[in-house]
Design a protein around this motif. Structure first.
Motif, PDB file in Angstrom:
ATOM      1  N   ILE A  17     -31.243  -1.266  15.848  1.00 27.14           N
ATOM      2  CA  ILE A  17     -31.375   0.105  15.358  1.00 27.14           C
ATOM      3  C   ILE A  17     -32.451   0.123  14.277  1.00 27.14           C
ATOM      4  O   ILE A  17     -32.363  -0.631  13.306  1.00 27.14           O
ATOM      5  CB  ILE A  17     -30.042   0.611  14.782  1.00 27.14           C
ATOM      6  CG1 ILE A  17     -28.935   0.530  15.850  1.00 27.14           C
ATOM      7  CG2 ILE A  17     -30.173   2.032  14.245  1.00 27.14           C
ATOM      8  CD1 ILE A  17     -27.530   0.476  15.284  1.00 27.14           C
ATOM      9  N   VAL A  18     -33.454   0.965  14.467  1.00 27.88           N
ATOM     10  CA  VAL A  18     -34.521   1.077  13.469  1.00 27.88           C
ATOM     11  C   VAL A  18     -34.289   2.360  12.667  1.00 27.88           C
ATOM     12  O   VAL A  18     -34.341   3.461  13.215  1.00 27.88           O
ATOM     13  CB  VAL A  18     -35.915   1.108  14.138  1.00 27.88           C
ATOM     14  CG1 VAL A  18     -37.010   1.210  13.080  1.00 27.88           C
ATOM     15  CG2 VAL A  18     -36.117  -0.121  15.026  1.00 27.88           C
ATOM     16  N   ALA A  38     -25.115  -6.065  17.149  1.00 31.99           N
ATOM     17  CA  ALA A  38     -26.197  -5.143  16.800  1.00 31.99           C
ATOM     18  C   ALA A  38     -26.762  -5.474  15.435  1.00 31.99           C
ATOM     19  O   ALA A  38     -26.110  -6.111  14.614  1.00 31.99           O
ATOM     20  CB  ALA A  38     -25.669  -3.705  16.806  1.00 31.99           C
ATOM     21  N   ARG A  39     -28.010  -5.058  15.221  1.00 30.28           N
ATOM     22  CA  ARG A  39     -28.621  -5.128  13.891  1.00 30.28           C
ATOM     23  C   ARG A  39     -29.181  -3.754  13.556  1.00 30.28           C
ATOM     24  O   ARG A  39     -29.564  -2.998  14.441  1.00 30.28           O
ATOM     25  CB  ARG A  39     -29.736  -6.172  13.840  1.00 30.28           C
ATOM     26  CG  ARG A  39     -29.199  -7.601  13.852  1.00 30.28           C
ATOM     27  CD  ARG A  39     -30.329  -8.613  13.895  1.00 30.28           C
ATOM     28  NE  ARG A  39     -31.141  -8.604  12.683  1.00 30.28           N
ATOM     29  CZ  ARG A  39     -32.149  -9.453  12.466  1.00 30.28           C
ATOM     30  NH1 ARG A  39     -32.464 -10.370  13.392  1.00 30.28           N
ATOM     31  NH2 ARG A  39     -32.844  -9.388  11.358  1.00 30.28           N
ATOM     32  N   ILE A  40     -29.206  -3.441  12.277  1.00 32.88           N
ATOM     33  CA  ILE A  40     -29.793  -2.180  11.831  1.00 32.88           C
ATOM     34  C   ILE A  40     -30.718  -2.472  10.664  1.00 32.88           C
ATOM     35  O   ILE A  40     -30.324  -3.118   9.701  1.00 32.88           O
ATOM     36  CB  ILE A  40     -28.714  -1.119  11.492  1.00 32.88           C
ATOM     37  CG1 ILE A  40     -29.347   0.124  10.853  1.00 32.88           C
ATOM     38  CG2 ILE A  40     -27.597  -1.681  10.619  1.00 32.88           C
ATOM     39  CD1 ILE A  40     -28.394   1.314  10.739  1.00 32.88           C
ATOM     40  N   ARG A 140     -24.507  -5.508   9.003  1.00 35.80           N
ATOM     41  CA  ARG A 140     -24.900  -5.098   7.659  1.00 35.80           C
ATOM     42  C   ARG A 140     -26.276  -4.458   7.746  1.00 35.80           C
ATOM     43  O   ARG A 140     -27.138  -4.961   8.473  1.00 35.80           O
ATOM     44  CB  ARG A 140     -24.977  -6.303   6.708  1.00 35.80           C
ATOM     45  CG  ARG A 140     -23.648  -7.011   6.472  1.00 35.80           C
ATOM     46  CD  ARG A 140     -22.652  -6.137   5.711  1.00 35.80           C
ATOM     47  NE  ARG A 140     -21.344  -6.759   5.554  1.00 35.80           N
ATOM     48  CZ  ARG A 140     -20.337  -6.644   6.437  1.00 35.80           C
ATOM     49  NH1 ARG A 140     -20.494  -5.945   7.544  1.00 35.80           N
ATOM     50  NH2 ARG A 140     -19.187  -7.241   6.208  1.00 35.80           N
ATOM     51  N   VAL A 141     -26.485  -3.395   6.999  1.00 38.89           N
ATOM     52  CA  VAL A 141     -27.808  -2.776   6.994  1.00 38.89           C
ATOM     53  C   VAL A 141     -28.795  -3.733   6.328  1.00 38.89           C
ATOM     54  O   VAL A 141     -28.556  -4.206   5.221  1.00 38.89           O
ATOM     55  CB  VAL A 141     -27.779  -1.424   6.253  1.00 38.89           C
ATOM     56  CG1 VAL A 141     -29.187  -0.850   6.148  1.00 38.89           C
ATOM     57  CG2 VAL A 141     -26.860  -0.451   6.970  1.00 38.89           C
ATOM     58  N   VAL A 229     -32.906  -0.493  22.099  1.00 35.84           N
ATOM     59  CA  VAL A 229     -33.414  -0.170  20.760  1.00 35.84           C
ATOM     60  C   VAL A 229     -33.203   1.318  20.522  1.00 35.84           C
ATOM     61  O   VAL A 229     -33.403   2.147  21.426  1.00 35.84           O
ATOM     62  CB  VAL A 229     -34.914  -0.532  20.619  1.00 35.84           C
ATOM     63  CG1 VAL A 229     -35.541   0.175  19.405  1.00 35.84           C
ATOM     64  CG2 VAL A 229     -35.095  -2.045  20.496  1.00 35.84           C
ATOM     65  N   LEU A 230     -32.762   1.650  19.317  1.00 35.62           N
ATOM     66  CA  LEU A 230     -32.706   3.056  18.923  1.00 35.62           C
ATOM     67  C   LEU A 230     -33.696   3.290  17.795  1.00 35.62           C
ATOM     68  O   LEU A 230     -33.632   2.627  16.758  1.00 35.62           O
ATOM     69  CB  LEU A 230     -31.298   3.453  18.448  1.00 35.62           C
ATOM     70  CG  LEU A 230     -31.207   4.914  17.957  1.00 35.62           C
ATOM     71  CD1 LEU A 230     -31.399   5.898  19.114  1.00 35.62           C
ATOM     72  CD2 LEU A 230     -29.881   5.179  17.254  1.00 35.62           C
TER      73      LEU A 230
END
Lengths: 683, 683
Positions: A17-18, A38-40, A140-141, A229-230
């Protein structure tokens, strides 16, 4: 400074997530609740100064947004901390030109939701998201992280096991990640452009500590391979630019000043939402906020003129003093001043919608990255979060192998319609709001009070978020008026047809309405919606009617025999070892009376047994009177006959997919079979 | 190991609290909210194991307790996490001796409160207290700290500036502070006597970190000088022993086993609160809890016989297996077993009350330190917290110099009565519950269902905590039936007499009832009680009636002129520089209609002005219809005529002190003058 050598290791994630604004956070929360890797990342740094600069931008919460928050367990936090807006007051010039209160309407239409519109600054909302994400997942962001390249291998997009997206991430230093501040003095105690001081709440401490930790990666670049990807990276979306997509629409001439102040005034409705139209000096919208703050949107009539020649007016000349003066002119003869200025800005914005919402249903855009509009209607943050709310569970179910990729097409079909509705609403609303009030019935150029009030009232339904009505698709078994589905497939492709008449107030494509029901086991009242948490599961709700009627019992049996059988869709679509309600949860609501029955009067499949936990006491409900919270009359509220009942399928996001007879197991099996993955044949 | 040399420095605190259970925490929270310098120590260590061993002991929360939690801002947390008990089901033998459901009643009497009884384990409740204390004050619970000596200098007790109490505190090592565990195996997945595994929630981490920090003081002794001490250190209270006070009462013969299990059963009412009387095998009380747990109180009829000879039965012979067997006999022919055992115990307890509640109104006792009884009625934790809730604001106001010490005498007068009521209730209830059910109407030795149900229903009012009715005193201007006040002063000492007839449902000495009202400024509905937070302030509530009536306007003016004057009691009793509502807050509730008025139609003293914040928009309310939450009808609910109105004085703990005509400024001035300290003459 050159970044350090690229790391050798490549990280594989299901979803990257961007952007960690509300849309990105909503996506991350879905991933957290569904257990997806997921990663953000967000380019802004971890210092409050660098993150909270944007907090002033949007902070109204629609009642639908609160329902969604509640489905994740934190609506109560927003409800308690926010300011509640109950009434809109209209102020217009009287025959002498002096403003007077000319009408009142409720801010939220009574009866449409158990929540009403509230206002809270975005920093707190992000806090709730972070707490919800961190309490249930390792996500975690990651702040101060900038994507630098994006590649999509089109040959892999249909392979469910592939990671077709390659993205490079650069970890910034704290200095790089902190936007420059412009401090502006005004007549207040404190005035910092864009900084919410009140945001520095005690529970941000952990966040600050983590900043230091992340900083150890500063100035390195890493490669990430992702399945999806978002891009939730705002109006200037980097992801959108990489894809070559654009926003289309128009700019507006209006400049508005915004002040967040603790007002000192004798204007009597300062704690109401107000639309104030002066005779000749422009308009103010009053939005009362939490902690004694009030937000004022103030039409800058003088500045507008100076900027008329160019397409974009000169906003650099605007300061809080100028905005206050404009406000004072509009609100006269009432006095208005302040000692506390929390934030201010001036904006001039167009309405634009993205040309595409996704690339190959692998890279998606949400929020401001695909629609921009003015903040006055309080819609921006809500629609952005709801984009991601629509998308998250779909991606999660595809990644987890329970749904086919075909459901991903519904994202653009469903949300681009909403985006267009939004900018049309905003366009109309902004122009009406900026118009000069009509002097009398003969004044055709002016906006009449009736016209304005009417638009406001109609707009309120849209603005609540409750009116969202998704079109026909493989996950909304709805007859289309045109015979063509909104995502391009034809009518005959639909697996099943549904029977809207069995539940006249439950609208296919809309969110499930809610009233109170009682748990059969312990008589506790719940809003039915509270039993629909956002955990990624579909729900089959059996309104089995009155068990005293043989017809009702018969229909229930007709459904429950195949439902409890080994080849049932419940078993076929649930992965080996998965809990009985992890893909499709069956809920039952009977028409009472409660005290005539116990859960043991219902077939076993409706109250599943677990070797450690015993019988499940949270699946069977009854529409009956409660001791302390009245009688919800859910059957009546939904337009369901208690002598007949019906079966309703709800999507993981609470939208209605299907309505049919209780006993029609076949149609329901067919519905799920059209997009769910059979786990018994999956290797 | 000998403790290290005593520290030279002596710490001075206003209040030292010994014991960090619910009573001690409640006291600490009051000190936090009132800004009093306080310390709270507990001999148990910081490890969860050592603290949470006692968590099984008590966990029902009365509706009055939830109202109190709400006044501190955390009832919502308890409400969300707890199990709600809605219904009590009575199960009794039918003519063949088989148990059957013989009746149902609501668990909380409908209409007495906006909350209902819930169940939650004590560890979470302590967590809520800790968060509330820590978010608003520097007070931290100091664990592993044992008082070793206590001295009271009687010559100083009446000097408000003195620190007449000297107490020595020994800081223990973690080993010393951790009680020994007895691990017991049973037929479950996990069984640890007294340990709540579920208690190890994520938000306890900060607590654990602090443990290490405190440990650096281990094995030292320090001297503390205190103005006031609260002994909230349990049934074996060290403070009580130092004072030479004792508990008086009697022991009981009954032994009860307690199991906290996830039940696997076909008993249909396992999620209801049940009173099950078997024909010959004893009784079970079922208390459904959070997280699928159910607590069972099980009468141990066999064990009771073995222990008959001695005054205390042999509890060491009891284990979970034995308790389960007893339960299975009682609940037959239904099956009952479990795989998850969370906690178990067996107890045999008497009802006892302390001979004194304070020494010289300097050292006080609260909670189990002054009353012990059986846990079944779910009263212990509630009454203990309410002891401290009664005392905290009184001590705080004396320490802060706003009240005379004379109000401290009301603690014993008010709470010893409650303690006696409690043990009488518990005594009666326990005996009824343990009795054999009557076989028929001729069976005079047995307990009839009607007798039992009747006692339960009456007990429910007591058990709600709402029935608490404090006697006449200088802070409750109530006519006494005997002519003598409960604290020993005579009727004629009273400053003022009050007019109960002006608000027939607002009872002097009882807590203020609540219904919804709207804020005049923004139309937001609030339960009136929500506007009475526990922050230490007294409240004068002016029910000014209908402003359209000249009589009502006249009375309002009659009150507000002297109230706004420089020599008003508002000014006299508020310290120099204190906020206008810091000692006495004036709230106004008019009878509507809302839309006919704005706050500017009310005298300035009812909506005070602040140079930075402007007018106060949170003081004036209206009894009118809301858009989304109905019409509270507060005037009608309280029995106040809207044509007449009344003035009500509420204590900082929401209990009613005085009722009189709106315009009678003099009586209200007199009331406050009898115990408040004039700040204009204070040096």
């Amino acid at each position: 400074m050159e970044p350090a050598t690229t790391k050798e290791s490549v990280d594989h994630v299901d979803v990257l997530i961007v952007g960690a604004g509300p849309a990105g956070m909503m996506m991350a929360l879905w991933m957290a609740r569904c257990g997806v890797k997921a990663r953000i990342v967000d380019k802004r740094g971890s210092k409050p100064l660098s993150r909270q600069i944007f907090n002033g931008q949007a902070d109204g919460l629609q009642c639908r947004t609160l329902e969604i928050f509640d489905s994740f367990g934190f609506a109560n936090r927003a409800w308690i901390e926010s300011n509640h807006m109950l009434e809109i007051c209209f102020w217009n010039p009287d025959e002498t030109g002096k403003i007077q209160r000319s009408g009142r309407i409720p801010d939220t239409i009574p009866g449409i939701s158990r929540f009403q519109q509230v206002v809270l600054h975005q920093g707190r909302i992000e806090r709730f998201f972070l707490d919800a994400i961190e309490s249930t997942s390792p996500i975690r962001v990651e702040r101060g992280v900038l994507p630098t390249s994006l590649e999509l291998d089109a040959s892999l997009v249909e392979d469910p096991e592939a990671y077709p997206i390659t993205i490079k991430l650069r970890h910034l230093t704290e200095e790089e990640a902190t936007p420059k501040q412009v401090a502006t003095s005004a007549n207040g105690v404190v005035a910092q452009d864009g900084l919410f001081r009140s945001n520095l709440a005690a529970d941000d401490t952990a966040e600050l500590l983590r900043g230091a930790e992340l900083n150890s990666k500063a100035n390195t670049v890493e490669t990430v391979k992702a399945k999806y990807v978002l891009g939730a990276d705002g109006a200037h979306s980097w992801v959108r630019k990489q894809l070559g997509f654009s926003l289309e629409g128009e700019s507006t001439d209006y400049i508005w000043g915004v002040l967040d102040i603790v007002p000192i005034t004798d204007f009597p409705d300062i704690r109401m939402r107000c639309a104030i139209h002066s005779a000749n000096s422009g308009s103010i919208m009053v939005i009362p906020r939490e902690n004694k703050l009030v937000r004022l949107y103030i039409q800058m009539t003088t500045t507008e003129k100076t900027g008329e020649a160019s397409s974009r007016a000169d906003r650099s000349k605007i300061n809080p003093e100028l905005i206050l003066q404009a406000a004072q002119k509009i609100i006269a003869p009432y006095k208005l001043t302040y000692r506390t200025l929390d934030w201010w800005t001036a904006y001039q914005i167009g309405q634009r919608v993205g040309t595409h919402f996704s690339a190959n249903e692998r890279i998606f855009l949400a929020g401001d990255a695909v629609h921009t509009h003015s903040p006055k209607a309080g819609q921006g943050m809500n629609v952005s979060m709801q984009d991601a709310y629509n998308l998250g569970w779909k991606i999660a179910s595809v990644v987890k192998g329970t749904s086919h990729r075909s459901i991903l097409k519904t994202y653009e079909a469903e949300r681009s319609q909403i985006a267009h509705d939004l900018i049309n609403f905003d366009h109309k609303f902004s122009r009406l709001f900026s118009g000069r009030p009509a002097k009398d019935v003969m004044d055709e150029e002016g906006v009449s009070l009736e016209e304005f009030k009417d638009a406001f009232q109609k707009g309120n339904m849209f603005a609540s978020g409750i009116a969202v009505d998704y079109g026909k698709s493989i996950i909304v078994a709805k007859p289309s008026s045109t015979g063509t589905l909104e995502n391009g497939t034809s009518e005959s492709d639909l697996a099943v047809q549904t029977a809207q008449s069995l539940a006249t107030n439950v609208k296919l494509g809309m969110r499930m309405p809610s009233a109170k029901v009682l748990n059969q086991s312990d008589a506790r009242p719940w809003h039915f919606q509270e039993r629909l948490p956002s955990n990624g599961t579909w729900r089959l709700v059996l309104f089995v009617g009155r068990l005293g009627l043989p017809e009702c019992r018969q229909e229930m049996t007709k459904m429950c025999e195949p439902l409890g059988a080994p080849q049932s869709f419940l078993r076929r679509f649930t992965p080996q070892g998965g809990r009985y309600d992890s893909v499709i949860e069956v809920l039952t609501v009977h028409a009472g009376p409660r005290t005539d029955y116990t859960v043991f009067d219902f077939p076993k499949v409706l109250r599943p047994y677990d070797e450690v936990d015993g019988w499940d006491y949270n699946k069977i409900f009854v529409d009956d009177d409660s001791y302390h919270e009245g009688h919800g009359q859910l059957y009546e509220y939904l337009g369901i006959s208690p002598d007949k009942g019906c079966a309703i399928i709800l999507r993981p996001d609470q939208y209605v997919s299907y309505i049919g007879p209780v006993g029609d197991y076949e149609s329901i099996d067919k519905f799920f079979s059209s997009f769910m993955v059979d786990q018994t044949t999956r290797n």
